[in-house]
Design a protein around this motif. Sequence first.
Motif, mmCIF file in Angstrom:
data_model
loop_
_atom_site.group_PDB
_atom_site.id
_atom_site.type_symbol
_atom_site.label_atom_id
_atom_site.label_comp_id
_atom_site.label_asym_id
_atom_site.label_seq_id
_atom_site.Cartn_x
_atom_site.Cartn_y
_atom_site.Cartn_z
ATOM 1 N N LYS A 197 -9.325 33.490 21.366
ATOM 2 C CA LYS A 197 -9.770 31.925 21.285
ATOM 3 C C LYS A 197 -8.443 30.914 20.249
ATOM 4 O O LYS A 197 -9.039 29.884 19.845
ATOM 5 C CB LYS A 197 -11.156 31.653 20.502
ATOM 6 C CG LYS A 197 -12.304 32.514 21.260
ATOM 7 C CD LYS A 197 -13.382 32.008 21.152
ATOM 8 C CE LYS A 197 -14.236 32.979 21.747
ATOM 9 N NZ LYS A 197 -15.644 33.244 20.760
ATOM 10 N N LYS A 454 -6.791 25.269 27.759
ATOM 11 C CA LYS A 454 -8.058 24.705 28.142
ATOM 12 C C LYS A 454 -8.823 26.345 28.414
ATOM 13 O O LYS A 454 -9.461 26.810 28.720
ATOM 14 C CB LYS A 454 -8.040 23.823 28.566
ATOM 15 C CG LYS A 454 -8.203 22.279 27.888
ATOM 16 C CD LYS A 454 -7.453 21.495 28.952
ATOM 17 C CE LYS A 454 -7.724 20.119 28.277
ATOM 18 N NZ LYS A 454 -7.663 19.252 29.244
ATOM 19 N N GLN A 480 -9.624 23.163 20.686
ATOM 20 C CA GLN A 480 -9.656 24.581 21.675
ATOM 21 C C GLN A 480 -8.818 25.814 20.911
ATOM 22 O O GLN A 480 -9.258 26.684 20.980
ATOM 23 C CB GLN A 480 -8.500 24.476 23.011
ATOM 24 C CG GLN A 480 -8.900 22.908 24.043
ATOM 25 C CD GLN A 480 -10.353 23.418 24.712
ATOM 26 O OE1 GLN A 480 -10.290 24.618 24.735
ATOM 27 N NE2 GLN A 480 -10.866 22.538 25.119
#
Length: 578
Positions: A197, A454, A480
């Motif tokens: 992530k 993204k 993000q």
Amino acid sequence: MDISGNHQFSSAQPLDSAGMATAQAGPVAMAPAAREAATHVPTNGPALHHIGFVMEIAGSSSQVTLDSGVLNELMAHSDPSIAMAGQVGSQIKIRVGSTWLLASIRTQKLHEREQGVIMAAVDFLGEGDEEKLTGKIYNFRRGVTRYPVPGSEVYAVSSSDMKQVYAADARAHVEIGTVFPTKDIRGALYVDAMLGKHFALLGSTGTGKSTSAALILHKICDIAPEGHIVMIDPHGEYSAAFKNNGALFDVNNLAMPYWMMNFAEHCEVFVTSTGDDKQIDSDILARCLLQARSKNRIAESIGKLTVDAPIPYLLSDLTNIIQTEMGKLDKTTNSAPFMRLKGKIEELKADPRYNFMFSGMLVGDTMADFVGKIFRLPSGGKPISIIDVSGVPSDITSTVVAVLSRLVFDYAIWSRNEPQRPILLVCEEAHRYIPSDRVSKASAVRSILERIAKEGRKYGVSLGLITQRPSDLAEGVLSQCGTIISMRLNNDRDQAFVRAAMPEGARGFLDSIPALRNRECIICGEGVSIPIRVALDNLEEEKRPASEDPLFSQLWQETGGESEILERVVRRWRAQGR
């Protein structure tokens, strides 16, 4: 109440809404005798140090009262975690049924009426089960399922508790330092959660940011010698750090073919005009570039050719096509746009600084070889490629970074049906390439890096951002990043920007960011079980980046050989590094 009419109150006695002491079963004042009773030892278990009571409960943060007398007495405790009890950034624990709830202290203030009473705001971190016989915490996890009620007792957290809380589980992890304030509890980053992530490493200049980045990447390389890491190095710092376990590329050996640029990147390099002229020039370039690409034999095997397809073409073909189009009688504009494009292309071909990209030697179909060497496919025991762009002319640096970043993303998209090879892209000085709207307008590099931020994790592309100015990053990019590693930040705007990006439970840690020492950091997010403050390990000399600050006091004592130095420098200057 004493003879002066003041209430004698301590953290062991909750207040009502008016700030008055309320009746409470059990000990109601932390007198010396009661303080002895506050530290009790459960059967076969460790001592519990009672330091206050829960006053108010809210979803994200709550309020407790602490007895300053007890905290002062604990400061001399041999356990550094207990000695820090009650301080901003330290942890407390609250028993809720058969579980221990852990919270972090965010703020403190003295009670307005009661002497020796501290009001503290806390953020809940997570909970762990309590062993029946010993009272120890085990099976710690993030999040809260049951909240305590006002009046619940608050205890200091010991080092043995912290060992259980911070103990890395069976997931793949790297240990990067020691959890503050302990001396032996290791801080671990969960590799899959951190890379899956994205992550950001933030810190003002001089806080040890480059060395910390090298430390984390070395640790990842150690556990993944067949990994695939691409690092964009704008200052040439990291080549020294990864000379033994990385592939090093600069303008002398990068050999990045110009035809791998897509149309937007071609426009950034070849189109120099602005306003309406820019659109006219771009339209002409699109038409001519498509014709140049279609001359290659590879184009014959492709049904519908696009201007973005990475198909080799000759720069001489492109200039000839522009010349031909300019000579047509039915052209919709005058000759100026054609001359601008042709002049710029010929300028790039003639300038030796651009040879790493626009050399006539780079016309062959070397795409598979180039992608293989940059992405370490196969890695050959050197999982990281350091791309030193310090020697790239400044006007095309962002385009070079855009091409490399887009290749990472495009490779991930077009290899979806193949055995997966996830790639980590690390961008040093990220605020240069993903600037916010108030710093710079849209560019090819910003577009692709925002897209990776993204969508990248869906395709197995991880993004690592390293920057000293998080407030100059494009809005939304920092949010993000699932894991944020923050070193000391001196600028108020940067601190506010990071505060907005960090999860709610880590807000208390943010207050200590301006007070962090060099090579200390706050880590929160997916890569750690709960937010932690870590003193980072020292890195061996040969693994450190070449980013040491010059020692003025020492270097200004030295003299001699200046004329030879100047001669060599001027020669390199004139040859532009060659």
